[in-house]
Design a protein around this motif. Sequence first.
Motif, short mmCIF file in Angstrom:
data_model
loop_
_atom_site.label_atom_id
_atom_site.label_comp_id
_atom_site.label_asym_id
_atom_site.label_seq_id
_atom_site.Cartn_x
_atom_site.Cartn_y
_atom_site.Cartn_z
N GLY A 4 0.79 -1.22 0.00
CA GLY A 4 0.00 0.00 0.00
C GLY A 4 0.83 1.27 0.00
O GLY A 4 0.29 2.36 -0.23
N ASN A 61 3.05 3.66 -6.65
CA ASN A 61 2.06 3.81 -5.58
C ASN A 61 1.27 2.52 -5.40
O ASN A 61 1.29 1.65 -6.27
CB ASN A 61 1.10 4.95 -5.93
N SER A 62 0.59 2.42 -4.29
CA SER A 62 -0.24 1.25 -3.98
C SER A 62 0.53 -0.04 -4.22
O SER A 62 0.03 -0.96 -4.87
CB SER A 62 -1.51 1.27 -4.84
N ARG A 67 -1.10 2.48 -11.22
CA ARG A 67 -0.36 2.57 -9.95
C ARG A 67 1.02 3.18 -10.12
O ARG A 67 1.51 3.85 -9.21
CB ARG A 67 -0.22 1.17 -9.34
#
Length: 122
Positions: free
Chosen positions: A15, A84-85, A67
């Motif tokens: 995450g 990201n993520s 992402r």
Amino acid sequence: QVQLVESGGGLVQAGGSLRLSCAASGRTFSSYAMGWFRQNPGKEREFVSTMSWTGNVTYYADSVKGRFTISRDNAKNTVYLQMNSLKAEDTAVYFCAAGRYPIPMNAAYDYWGQGTQVTVSS
């Protein structure tokens, strides 16, 4: 010759985010398409993202689309990969590469960095 040095890898929780950088030296950086690939032990190096020398053409692997974001600063001879993520399956050694065209294939790139480890803990 183009020399490429990646940085920014590390350990992050699922995450979370990381930004990889790839600094280039040698021949004219701005004339090369730049790509990011990743590899795990015993597996083939896989395409992640690529960007044309102008920055107006980009491609992403389906697994990272939405992402990850590739960008470049030709004034700084640097390409970035904002991640990201992050997921556990993003864990790999990440390599940047320089080539003539933004093609999502290993063989399209002439110069490679040494890689930077990204580990995502679940």
